[in-house]
Design a protein around this motif. Structure first.
Motif, PDB file in Angstrom:
ATOM      1  N   ALA A 205       0.841  -1.202   0.000  1.00 48.13           N
ATOM      2  CA  ALA A 205       0.000   0.000   0.000  1.00 48.13           C
ATOM      3  C   ALA A 205       0.875   1.251   0.000  1.00 48.13           C
ATOM      4  O   ALA A 205       0.621   2.213  -0.728  1.00 48.13           O
ATOM      5  CB  ALA A 205      -0.932  -0.008   1.209  1.00 48.13           C
ATOM      6  N   ASP A 206       1.935   1.240   0.838  1.00 45.86           N
ATOM      7  CA  ASP A 206       2.875   2.359   0.863  1.00 45.86           C
ATOM      8  C   ASP A 206       3.510   2.553  -0.508  1.00 45.86           C
ATOM      9  O   ASP A 206       3.622   3.678  -1.013  1.00 45.86           O
ATOM     10  CB  ASP A 206       3.997   2.079   1.866  1.00 45.86           C
ATOM     11  N   LEU A 207       3.963   1.432  -1.092  1.00 46.50           N
ATOM     12  CA  LEU A 207       4.677   1.507  -2.359  1.00 46.50           C
ATOM     13  C   LEU A 207       3.791   2.079  -3.457  1.00 46.50           C
ATOM     14  O   LEU A 207       4.221   2.920  -4.245  1.00 46.50           O
ATOM     15  CB  LEU A 207       5.174   0.114  -2.755  1.00 46.50           C
ATOM     16  N   ARG A 208       2.529   1.649  -3.494  1.00 47.09           N
ATOM     17  CA  ARG A 208       1.624   2.162  -4.514  1.00 47.09           C
ATOM     18  C   ARG A 208       1.456   3.673  -4.380  1.00 47.09           C
ATOM     19  O   ARG A 208       1.434   4.398  -5.363  1.00 47.09           O
ATOM     20  CB  ARG A 208       0.257   1.481  -4.390  1.00 47.09           C
ATOM     21  N   ALA A 209       1.306   4.130  -3.135  1.00 51.89           N
ATOM     22  CA  ALA A 209       1.120   5.564  -2.910  1.00 51.89           C
ATOM     23  C   ALA A 209       2.346   6.358  -3.352  1.00 51.89           C
ATOM     24  O   ALA A 209       2.233   7.443  -3.923  1.00 51.89           O
ATOM     25  CB  ALA A 209       0.822   5.823  -1.434  1.00 51.89           C
ATOM     26  N   LEU A 210       3.540   5.815  -3.104  1.00 46.10           N
ATOM     27  CA  LEU A 210       4.761   6.529  -3.480  1.00 46.10           C
ATOM     28  C   LEU A 210       5.018   6.449  -4.982  1.00 46.10           C
ATOM     29  O   LEU A 210       5.472   7.421  -5.592  1.00 46.10           O
ATOM     30  CB  LEU A 210       5.955   5.964  -2.718  1.00 46.10           C
ATOM     31  N   ILE A 211       4.719   5.307  -5.568  1.00 50.24           N
ATOM     32  CA  ILE A 211       4.911   5.160  -7.017  1.00 50.24           C
ATOM     33  C   ILE A 211       4.085   6.189  -7.764  1.00 50.24           C
ATOM     34  O   ILE A 211       4.519   6.725  -8.794  1.00 50.24           O
ATOM     35  CB  ILE A 211       4.545   3.730  -7.462  1.00 50.24           C
ATOM     36  N   ALA A 212       2.890   6.478  -7.244  1.00 52.27           N
ATOM     37  CA  ALA A 212       2.008   7.442  -7.910  1.00 52.27           C
ATOM     38  C   ALA A 212       2.648   8.830  -7.993  1.00 52.27           C
ATOM     39  O   ALA A 212       2.232   9.652  -8.804  1.00 52.27           O
ATOM     40  CB  ALA A 212       0.676   7.522  -7.167  1.00 52.27           C
ATOM     41  N   ARG A 213       3.675   9.090  -7.157  1.00 52.64           N
ATOM     42  CA  ARG A 213       4.319  10.386  -7.167  1.00 52.64           C
ATOM     43  C   ARG A 213       5.478  10.461  -8.159  1.00 52.64           C
ATOM     44  O   ARG A 213       6.041  11.530  -8.386  1.00 52.64           O
ATOM     45  CB  ARG A 213       4.853  10.702  -5.760  1.00 52.64           C
ATOM     46  N   LEU A 214       5.876   9.317  -8.713  1.00 53.98           N
ATOM     47  CA  LEU A 214       7.013   9.304  -9.622  1.00 53.98           C
ATOM     48  C   LEU A 214       6.658   9.927 -10.964  1.00 53.98           C
ATOM     49  O   LEU A 214       5.502   9.872 -11.387  1.00 53.98           O
ATOM     50  CB  LEU A 214       7.472   7.861  -9.863  1.00 53.98           C
ATOM     51  N   PRO A 215       7.655  10.465 -11.678  1.00 57.02           N
ATOM     52  CA  PRO A 215       7.413  10.873 -13.065  1.00 57.02           C
ATOM     53  C   PRO A 215       6.960   9.677 -13.886  1.00 57.02           C
ATOM     54  O   PRO A 215       7.298   8.531 -13.558  1.00 57.02           O
ATOM     55  CB  PRO A 215       8.799  11.363 -13.531  1.00 57.02           C
ATOM     56  N   GLU A 216       6.225   9.925 -14.963  1.00 58.56           N
ATOM     57  CA  GLU A 216       5.561   8.836 -15.682  1.00 58.56           C
ATOM     58  C   GLU A 216       6.517   7.734 -16.146  1.00 58.56           C
ATOM     59  O   GLU A 216       6.236   6.540 -15.982  1.00 58.56           O
ATOM     60  CB  GLU A 216       4.805   9.393 -16.897  1.00 58.56           C
ATOM     61  N   ARG A 217       7.663   8.103 -16.721  1.00 54.73           N
ATOM     62  CA  ARG A 217       8.568   7.094 -17.254  1.00 54.73           C
ATOM     63  C   ARG A 217       9.126   6.213 -16.134  1.00 54.73           C
ATOM     64  O   ARG A 217       9.240   4.993 -16.273  1.00 54.73           O
ATOM     65  CB  ARG A 217       9.720   7.750 -18.009  1.00 54.73           C
ATOM     66  N   GLU A 218       9.444   6.824 -15.017  1.00 52.08           N
ATOM     67  CA  GLU A 218       9.961   6.050 -13.887  1.00 52.08           C
ATOM     68  C   GLU A 218       8.865   5.155 -13.322  1.00 52.08           C
ATOM     69  O   GLU A 218       9.109   4.017 -12.933  1.00 52.08           O
ATOM     70  CB  GLU A 218      10.503   7.003 -12.816  1.00 52.08           C
ATOM     71  N   ARG A 219       7.641   5.689 -13.294  1.00 51.11           N
ATOM     72  CA  ARG A 219       6.515   4.905 -12.784  1.00 51.11           C
ATOM     73  C   ARG A 219       6.307   3.672 -13.651  1.00 51.11           C
ATOM     74  O   ARG A 219       6.127   2.554 -13.175  1.00 51.11           O
ATOM     75  CB  ARG A 219       5.260   5.777 -12.799  1.00 51.11           C
ATOM     76  N   LEU A 220       6.350   3.889 -14.946  1.00 49.09           N
ATOM     77  CA  LEU A 220       6.156   2.797 -15.899  1.00 49.09           C
ATOM     78  C   LEU A 220       7.240   1.728 -15.702  1.00 49.09           C
ATOM     79  O   LEU A 220       6.956   0.527 -15.613  1.00 49.09           O
ATOM     80  CB  LEU A 220       6.221   3.370 -17.317  1.00 49.09           C
ATOM     81  N   ALA A 221       8.474   2.170 -15.606  1.00 49.19           N
ATOM     82  CA  ALA A 221       9.587   1.234 -15.462  1.00 49.19           C
ATOM     83  C   ALA A 221       9.492   0.456 -14.152  1.00 49.19           C
ATOM     84  O   ALA A 221       9.701  -0.760 -14.117  1.00 49.19           O
ATOM     85  CB  ALA A 221      10.921   1.988 -15.537  1.00 49.19           C
ATOM     86  N   ILE A 222       9.161   1.157 -13.068  1.00 52.25           N
ATOM     87  CA  ILE A 222       9.060   0.512 -11.761  1.00 52.25           C
ATOM     88  C   ILE A 222       7.946  -0.536 -11.750  1.00 52.25           C
ATOM     89  O   ILE A 222       8.128  -1.656 -11.249  1.00 52.25           O
ATOM     90  CB  ILE A 222       8.813   1.558 -10.655  1.00 52.25           C
ATOM     91  N   VAL A 223       6.791  -0.197 -12.279  1.00 51.21           N
ATOM     92  CA  VAL A 223       5.667  -1.146 -12.259  1.00 51.21           C
ATOM     93  C   VAL A 223       5.995  -2.366 -13.114  1.00 51.21           C
ATOM     94  O   VAL A 223       5.726  -3.503 -12.723  1.00 51.21           O
ATOM     95  CB  VAL A 223       4.363  -0.471 -12.723  1.00 51.21           C
ATOM     96  N   MET A 224       6.601  -2.142 -14.267  1.00 52.87           N
ATOM     97  CA  MET A 224       6.982  -3.285 -15.105  1.00 52.87           C
ATOM     98  C   MET A 224       7.995  -4.168 -14.383  1.00 52.87           C
ATOM     99  O   MET A 224       7.940  -5.402 -14.450  1.00 52.87           O
ATOM    100  CB  MET A 224       7.560  -2.798 -16.435  1.00 52.87           C
ATOM    101  N   ARG A 225       8.901  -3.537 -13.658  1.00 55.15           N
ATOM    102  CA  ARG A 225       9.947  -4.301 -12.978  1.00 55.15           C
ATOM    103  C   ARG A 225       9.386  -5.047 -11.772  1.00 55.15           C
ATOM    104  O   ARG A 225       9.628  -6.241 -11.594  1.00 55.15           O
ATOM    105  CB  ARG A 225      11.054  -3.330 -12.528  1.00 55.15           C
TER     106      ARG A 225
END
Lengths: 283, 126
Positions: A205-225
């Motif tokens: 839950a924490d990770l999802r909330a923080l990921i939402a704050r990332l720039p789009e490209r980083e968010r995309l890369a993190i979720v895929m990873r």
């Protein structure tokens, strides 16, 4: 050069306008198969418990149609039938919002949330003209649930600060290790520490909330990873054909931001190198 | 991409893409985010957010494991009942009037401290 598997699979997906047109056709066919709108038979068809029953979209159409025609008794009956049909979805939503509260608080707050959502649904379905409810009911419902939950948690002072104060928190250690691996140029082979499936519910839950704050490209890369254990090539392709080296730098920036946020600080922007700079020499 | 008419209206294209993806997911196909991001690049961020809400492969969803500790039925409960009374009780017109919200009305069964008194226990819930 032959298209990659990713490109091939991507090409088989329909354009968004075609998806919308197909949904309109499907709904139109369903509504035409019903008895005359507003008739007793029409109402009975919408309220029927038989399998498979009318779609959520058709039922939402019925609610709006009755409300606009001033047949409020019909609108109420159809609206309640709709609430009954989606009760399972709403229960799962309530559980996902209130899971971290003490058990003694859950029942009352669940009723409060249900009240809020019911009011929002009537506003959207009964009073407004938005095709989304008829064409993509479950997605529109998920979107509305999300907004109702966020507003409720904010008003009730229940919104958790996603930043973690203690450096000992497990995920701060995970991201520190990932930053070290990225600095050492370790290739992305297998999940390693970057696997969301290994995180506890609260950490996720924490990770999802923080990921939402990332720039789009980083968010995309993190979720895929983290969610799909994608390798460098797959991520590189999805980011628009960048080099695998650029992927590693994108992930490293994301790990650094997440690590900084987890220990309650802000990332040092001077150390976050841009993709453009690092991609000059290619792979 | 964005709806130009009303910021409160939904982006039908975004919903259509989400529904397609979730349909594949529910059918057990396990679509790749990379494939969807390539096909719908203007929605890449939205798609990443959607994938992040899906349970990782080995975890049950929060909601599936916790629903037992919540009311068995919501549609026939007090909360929905209050809302339905507000919507249909005394309404004789279709005016889009402002409807009561939880924070503005105390529930009839509430017996704790009066409205407006601070409740420090609600500051954290984890």
């Amino acid at each position: 050069m032959e298209a990659s598997e990713t490109e091939y699979a991507s090409a088989t997906l329909l354009p968004p306008e075609s998806l919308v047109a197909r949904a309109r056709q499907r709904l139109g066919a369903e509504l035409r198969a019903l008895p005359l709108e507003g008739s007793v038979a029409w109402r009975a068809a919408l309220l029927s418990d038989g399998s498979p029953g009318v779609s959520f979209g058709a039922l939402a159409h019925g609610v709006r149609s009755a409300a606009r025609a001033g047949r409020m008794a019909d609108a109420q009956e159809l609206f309640v039938a709709l609430l009954r049909r989606i009760d399972g979805l709403n229960r799962r939503w309530v559980a996902s919002v209130l899971w971290s509260l003490p058990v003694a608080e859950r029942a009352e707050r669940a009723q409060d949330l249900a009240q809020e959502l019911t009011l929002a649904l009537w506003q959207q379905i009964g009073l407004r003209d938005d095709a989304a409810w008829e064409l993509f009911f479950q997605r529109a419902l998920a979107f509305t649930q999300s907004h109702v939950a966020a507003a409720y948690l904010r008003r009730q002072g229940l919104r958790a600060d996603p930043r973690v104060a203690q450096a000992e928190r497990g995920l701060a250690v995970v991201f520190s290790r990932l930053v070290d691996e990225a600095d050492a140029g370790v290739a992305l082979e297998g999940p390693g520490a970057a696997d969301a499936a290994t995180f506890a519910r609260a950490e996720l839950a924490d990770l999802r909330a923080l990921i939402a704050r990332l720039p789009e490209r980083e968010r995309l890369a993190i979720v895929m990873r983290f969610w799909q254990q994608a390798g460098e090539s797959e991520i590189a392709e999805a980011l628009g054909g960048v080099t695998t080296r650029a992927v590693r730098y994108t992930l490293r920036r994301a790990y650094k931001r997440l690590r900084a946020w987890y220990i309650g600080g802000q990332p040092d922007e001077s150390t976050l190198v841009s993709d453009a700079e690092e991609d000059v020499d290619g792979q | 991409m964005a709806n130009e008419h009303d910021e409160r209206a939904f982006d039908l294209h975004a919903l259509a893409i989400q529904q397609q993806l979730l349909g594949e997911w529910d059918a057990g196909q396990r679509p790749r985010l990379s494939v969807y991001a390539l096909r719908y690049p203007e929605y890449a961020g939205m798609l990443a957010d959607l994938f992040a809400t899906m349970a990782p492969r080995t975890q049950p969803t929060d909601a599936e494991t916790l629903a037992e500790s919540f009311p068995e039925r919501l549609w026939s409960g007090a909360g929905v009942g209050r809302a339905l009374n507000a919507i249909f009780g005394d309404r004789s017109t279709l005016d889009d009037q402002r409807l009561p919200r939880v924070a503005e009305e105390r529930a009839s069964y509430h017996t704790s401290a009066p409205a407006g008194s601070p409740d420090s226990d609600h500051g954290e819930h984890e």
